[in-house]
Scaffold this active site. Structure first.
Site, PDB file in Angstrom:
ATOM      1  N   LYS A  42       0.831   4.201  -3.064  1.00 44.25           N
ATOM      2  CA  LYS A  42       0.608   5.565  -2.695  1.00 44.25           C
ATOM      3  C   LYS A  42       2.031   6.963  -3.146  1.00 44.25           C
ATOM      4  O   LYS A  42       1.450   7.362  -3.594  1.00 44.25           O
ATOM      5  CB  LYS A  42       0.249   5.952  -1.664  1.00 44.25           C
ATOM      6  N   TYR A  78       0.875  -1.359   0.265  1.00 41.36           N
ATOM      7  CA  TYR A  78      -0.122  -0.005   0.059  1.00 41.36           C
ATOM      8  C   TYR A  78       0.512   1.188  -0.104  1.00 41.36           C
ATOM      9  O   TYR A  78       0.896   2.163  -0.789  1.00 41.36           O
ATOM     10  CB  TYR A  78      -0.746   0.117   1.084  1.00 41.36           C
TER      11      TYR A  78
END
Length: 336
Positions: free
Chosen positions: A216, A212
């Protein structure tokens, strides 16, 4: 007095020219830090961002992904209140229909369109349907909000392959493909705003959320680079950084000074467009909620994003979150 005495003694050891040079650079450093702090303070607490009407007149459209819940739903409601028609894109058709009805009842004259699509499927047919929906619309704003995180903090080597694939497919490929469908019209009209939801997990390397965090971080660089490409065409991009927000993804239910509600966060976002001072001066980036912006400034200016202490604290925090999540899972398993 003490400073004068110190400089006099320093002169006797290293010479007056060296002392004065060091004093100059020291003073310059203090001034730069003070100016950065002032910029952050003004941006977070005093200044207002770009008026959204710059990107499209009343009655122009906003496309919002991940629109049926949380932050996406709030973007839809608040942008409708500002006079934008709304294209709602998310996975669950029933939720989209309910939100569309809510918007049209609450804001007479505002039009909505809905498109149910599961971004994890990466379906070419879905993206074709999206292109057909936006074709001919005056899209002023795109909100790239759809995203997925890990179910709980987990080491990269223990991350389920399906979870890893979903995070990359939704966060990265989904954002890029939606933008490719919408941005050409903005370039043609020579105006537009593309908001992409970032995260402190992308701003800071985040152990136990490695996939994750990487997704990002990719969006951070992609959005900034895209902004440089589109700026000559009148299209602005903003990577929107947030810390924890009460939402289904964060699994946090109670708001606080550090954890805003989606309503508070979206209101801050729409009021701070193009104020890079909220994000420590990072080009094309905003950290709009005040406490998040203060934390961003402190980490960037006082500690350093790549500081080992920051990395260690981040790891420890997520390790504790994982322990609590596993204990909760065990309790629920015993009850079943």
């Amino acid at each position: 007095m003490y400073v004068t005495e110190f400089l006099a003694r320093a002169d006797s050891f290293i010479g007056p020219y060296t002392t004065h040079t060091l004093a100059f650079f020291g003073a310059a450093t203090v001034v730069v830090c003070a100016l950065k702090f002032l910029n952050a303070f003004l941006s977070l607490f005093i200044l207002s961002g770009t008026n959204l009407r710059k990107y499209g007149p009343k009655g122009s459209w906003t496309v919002i992904t991940g629109a049926s819940d949380g932050i996406g739903k709030e973007f839809a409601l608040q942008l409708a209140a500002k006079g934008f028609n709304i294209v709602l894109v998310s996975r669950t058709a029933s939720k989209l229909a309910a939100l569309a009805t809510e918007i049209e009842n609450k804001y007479p004259g505002i039009k909505t369109k809905t498109l149910a699509m599961d971004f994890s499927k990466d379906s070419a047919e879905d993206y074709k349907r999206l292109a057909e929906v936006v074709d001919g619309l005056d899209v002023a704003i795109l909100v790239n909000n759809v995203g997925k995180s890990h179910d709980m903090p987990v080491s990269f080597l223990e991350t389920a392959e399906s979870e890893m694939e979903d995070i990359i497919t939704i966060n990265v490929k989904g954002t890029l493909k939606v933008t490719r469908a919408v941005a050409p019209g903005m370039v043609e009209r020579k105006r537009g705003l593309i908001l992409t939801m970032g995260s402190f997990g992308g701003f800071l390397p985040t152990p136990l959320l490695a996939t994750y965090s990487g997704s990002k971080a990719f969006l951070q660089h992609w959005s900034t680079a895209l902004g440089a490409e589109l700026k000559p065409h009148g299209v602005h991009t903003q990577l929107v950084i947030g810390y924890l927000i009460t939402s289904a993804m964060s699994k946090v239910r109670k708001s606080s000074m550090m954890i805003p509600t989606p309503k508070q966060f979206v209101k801050a976002t729409l009021s701070k467009i193009n104020l890079k001072g909220t994000a420590g001066g990072m080009v094309g980036t905003i950290t709009p909620f005040w406490s998040h912006g203060v934390m961003h400034w402190a980490i960037q200016e006082l500690l350093g994003v790549w500081n080992g202490i920051v990395l260690g604290q981040n790891y420890g925090m997520h390790a504790n979150i994982r322990k609590r999540a596993l204990r909760k899972k065990e309790r629920e398993a015993k009850k079943a």
